[in-house]
Design an enzyme around this catalytic site. Structure first.
Site, short mmCIF file in Angstrom:
data_model
loop_
_atom_site.label_atom_id
_atom_site.label_comp_id
_atom_site.label_asym_id
_atom_site.label_seq_id
_atom_site.Cartn_x
_atom_site.Cartn_y
_atom_site.Cartn_z
N LYS A 1 2.26 2.36 -5.09
CA LYS A 1 3.01 1.95 -6.27
C LYS A 1 2.22 2.23 -7.55
O LYS A 1 2.79 2.58 -8.57
CB LYS A 1 3.31 0.43 -6.22
CG LYS A 1 4.20 0.03 -5.08
CD LYS A 1 4.41 -1.47 -5.04
CE LYS A 1 3.22 -2.27 -4.53
NZ LYS A 1 2.90 -2.12 -3.12
N ASP B 1 0.82 -1.21 0.00
CA ASP B 1 0.00 0.00 0.00
C ASP B 1 0.85 1.26 0.00
O ASP B 1 0.44 2.29 0.55
CB ASP B 1 -0.97 0.02 1.20
CG ASP B 1 -1.73 -1.28 1.32
OD1 ASP B 1 -2.28 -1.72 0.31
OD2 ASP B 1 -1.73 -1.88 2.42
N GLY C 1 -4.21 -4.40 -4.22
CA GLY C 1 -5.19 -3.38 -4.59
C GLY C 1 -4.45 -2.11 -4.95
O GLY C 1 -3.79 -1.52 -4.11
N HIS C 2 -4.48 -1.75 -6.22
CA HIS C 2 -3.81 -0.52 -6.65
C HIS C 2 -4.87 0.50 -7.06
O HIS C 2 -5.68 0.22 -7.93
CB HIS C 2 -2.90 -0.80 -7.85
CG HIS C 2 -1.72 -1.66 -7.51
ND1 HIS C 2 -0.88 -2.19 -8.44
CD2 HIS C 2 -1.25 -2.06 -6.31
CE1 HIS C 2 0.06 -2.90 -7.84
NE2 HIS C 2 -0.15 -2.84 -6.55
N THR C 3 -4.84 1.64 -6.40
CA THR C 3 -5.79 2.68 -6.79
C THR C 3 -5.12 3.59 -7.79
O THR C 3 -4.03 4.10 -7.55
CB THR C 3 -6.24 3.48 -5.56
OG1 THR C 3 -6.74 2.55 -4.60
CG2 THR C 3 -7.32 4.49 -5.91
N GLN D 1 2.23 -6.17 -3.60
CA GLN D 1 2.63 -6.35 -2.20
C GLN D 1 3.99 -5.65 -1.98
O GLN D 1 4.26 -4.67 -2.65
CB GLN D 1 2.69 -7.82 -1.79
CG GLN D 1 1.32 -8.45 -1.58
CD GLN D 1 0.67 -8.91 -2.86
OE1 GLN D 1 1.29 -9.52 -3.69
NE2 GLN D 1 -0.60 -8.64 -3.02
N ARG E 1 -10.17 -3.04 5.52
CA ARG E 1 -9.74 -3.05 6.93
C ARG E 1 -8.93 -1.80 7.26
O ARG E 1 -8.16 -1.33 6.41
CB ARG E 1 -8.84 -4.27 7.20
CG ARG E 1 -9.57 -5.59 7.14
CD ARG E 1 -8.61 -6.73 7.38
NE ARG E 1 -7.68 -6.93 6.26
CZ ARG E 1 -6.73 -7.84 6.24
NH1 ARG E 1 -6.55 -8.65 7.27
NH2 ARG E 1 -5.95 -7.98 5.19
P1 IMP Z 1 -2.56 -12.91 1.75
O1 IMP Z 1 -1.63 -12.39 0.72
O2 IMP Z 1 -4.01 -12.65 1.45
O3 IMP Z 1 -2.29 -14.36 2.07
O4 IMP Z 1 -2.29 -12.12 3.13
C1 IMP Z 1 -1.07 -12.27 3.84
C2 IMP Z 1 -0.65 -10.93 4.46
O5 IMP Z 1 -0.27 -10.03 3.43
C3 IMP Z 1 -1.77 -10.23 5.25
O6 IMP Z 1 -1.19 -9.52 6.32
C4 IMP Z 1 -2.32 -9.23 4.24
O7 IMP Z 1 -2.94 -8.13 4.86
C5 IMP Z 1 -1.04 -8.83 3.51
N1 IMP Z 1 -1.26 -8.36 2.15
C6 IMP Z 1 -1.50 -9.11 1.05
N2 IMP Z 1 -1.63 -8.31 -0.04
C7 IMP Z 1 -1.46 -7.06 0.38
C8 IMP Z 1 -1.45 -5.79 -0.30
O8 IMP Z 1 -1.61 -5.67 -1.51
N3 IMP Z 1 -1.25 -4.70 0.51
C9 IMP Z 1 -1.02 -4.81 1.85
N4 IMP Z 1 -1.01 -5.97 2.50
C10 IMP Z 1 -1.22 -7.07 1.78
#
Ligand code: IMP
Length: 433
Positions: free
Chosen positions: A16, A13, A40-42, A222, A301
């Site tokens: 990027k 977040d 999630g990219h805005t 990520q 969240r």
């Molecule tokens: P998962 O990738 O859904 O398995 O989540 C594993 C961890 O990575 C959790 O803490 C998520 O909140 C975090 N996470 C996964 N994708 C993102 C993202 O795009 N932004 C921020 N946190 C992420």
């Protein structure tokens, strides 16, 4: 001409999307290489505001192919929804290419994600619940379903029939109702029909483009501290969102990357569980969250907020050979009286020079802070480094010193124009080649 790579330097977040969108203007190919619709990219551009989860932002640039690479796990329903939203906004999707080697998120993956999270109790990772971990686990166990399987009806139906039978046995242990193989097959046949025109050997497209001297941009998803190996394991995602991981997920060699750009927020955030040494659980943390509207793009969240962590940052810069940094959301700090920068970790009276592997050490870290005076003025209209207040420039300089890297770009607001290029002769959002 080699590829350029943009990656997140913290826990995701970092903004990027905006940097990639600006760089995509010059690129022939924009490639997503890791993760899935957990991202999630805005993107805010003249066509509107778009929340992208799978499709790279190259889709907004007519000259570019938008590639979903082999390292991505694709939920076809999510992908088709995203395609439908873009189509409705008049965006041309003819440049979308999807790797035939990418893995599919199947209906059982989100179910496993959710039941496994529940069974972790207080130690829950706080995943996005999108089935990302189980999909990557199946890939590694060689029981995954790939995009290429959508092109072979018989194989798809055989694979799904066998997998549903074995997954149902395990789901039953968790008390989850069984899946119906015939229904899944029918559903995925329907997806196949719509996705088929976009399927390609994307690694070949990328290699051909590089050989022809065309500009390739790898868009990270990520971030480094969520990496399976170098993040805060087990509170990480299930892929490798580092520079090396992005190369593997696109099908290029590390030597084909000319520059890795790291995107960091001017403070830190994290969504989900796991260690966060500089977390602010006080009114300042609440203030940052409200002012920056720090709520997840994918799950909604509230994000945990904290000070900039230069110890973790320096580690990320070194491991990924980050050449320049984009410091985003700088304006969020405009009204703070003082700002803290974490420049050291202590555990039990001893200095820890870099992030530990041991989970118990992460939990016991006491951050060492430098306190800098705030600048208490609006930076959102500033476009030149020299026009930033002296205290703001000092903060940027301290981050550069602590990370050992140049800040090339400072984001001072959500729109494309709200950027300060610290070196106008080599702007960070221009493809250097
Ligand atoms: P998962 O990738 O859904 O398995 O989540 C594993 C961890 O990575 C959790 O803490 C998520 O909140 C975090 N996470 C996964 N994708 C993102 C993202 O795009 N932004 C921020 N946190 C992420």
């Amino acid at each position: 001409m080699p590829a350029r790579l943009v990656m997140g330097g913290q826990w995701g977040d970092e903004g990027k999307g905006k940097i990639v969108d600006a760089l995509a203007e010059h690129a022939a190919l924009v490639v997503r290489a890791t993760g899935g619709d957990n991202a999630g990219h805005t993107i805010l551009n003249p066509r509107g505001e778009f929340k992208m989860h799978l499709i790279p932002s190259g889709i907004f640039h007519a000259q570019a192919l938008a590639i979903i690479g082999n390292g991505v796990v694709i939920n076809p329903r999510g992908l088709l929804d995203e395609m439908a939203t873009l189509r409705a906004a008049g965006i041309d999707l003819s440049g979308l290419r999807i790797s035939d080697r990418a893995h599919l998120v199947m209906p059982w993956h989100p179910l496993f994600d959710q039941v496994e999270e529940r069974s972790r109790g207080a130690g829950a990772i706080g995943t996005t619940g999108r089935g990302i971990g189980p999909a990557y686990a199946d890939r590694a166990s060689r029981t995954g379903v790939r995009v290429a399987d959508l092109q072979d009806e018989r194989l798809l139906s055989e694979k799904v029939t066998a997998l549903v039978a074995s997954k149902n046995r395990i789901l039953g242990l968790y008390g989850v109702a069984p899946l119906d193989a015939a229904q899944v097959i029918e559903q995925y046949y329907a997806f196949a029909e719509q996705i088929e025109p976009h399927i390609a050997a994307t690694e070949i497209l990328i290699q051909d483009a590089l050989a022809a001297g065309r500009e390739v941009l790898i868009e990270g998803a990520q971030a480094a501290l969520l990496d399976l190996d170098f993040g805060t394991y087990p509170y990480v995602t299930s892929s490798f969102p580092t520079a090396a991981g992005s190369c593997a997920g696109a099908g290029i060699a590390p030597t084909q990357v000319c520059e890795t750009l790291g995107v960091f927020k001017a403070y830190s955030t994290r969504v989900g569980g796991g260690p966060f040494p500089t977390e602010l659980t006080d009114a300042t943390g609440d203030h940052i969250r409200e002012r920056a509207r720090e709520f997840g793009t994918t799950t909604g969240r509230p994000r945990r907020c904290g000070w900039f962590d230069a110890v973790a940052g320096r580690y990320v810069v070194r491991l990924n050979d980050i050449g320049r940094v984009a410091l985003t959301r700088f304006d969020i700090l405009d009204d703070l009286e003082e700002i803290r920068l974490c420049t050291g970790y202590w555990v039990g009276g001893e200095a820890l020079p870099y992030p530990p592997a041991r989970e118990d050490l992460w939990e016991r870290i006491e951050p060492v802070y430098e306190t800098l005076p705030g600048w208490r003025s609006d930076t959102s209209d500033i476009r030149a480094l020299a026009d930033l207040p002296a205290n703001a420039r000092r903060y940027v300089e301290r981050i550069e010193e602590a990370l050992g890297v140049t800040v090339g770009l400072i984001g001072v607001g959500p729109s494309r124009e709200q950027l300060i290029h610290t070196d106008a002769s080599a702007p960070m959002t221009a493809m250097a080649g």
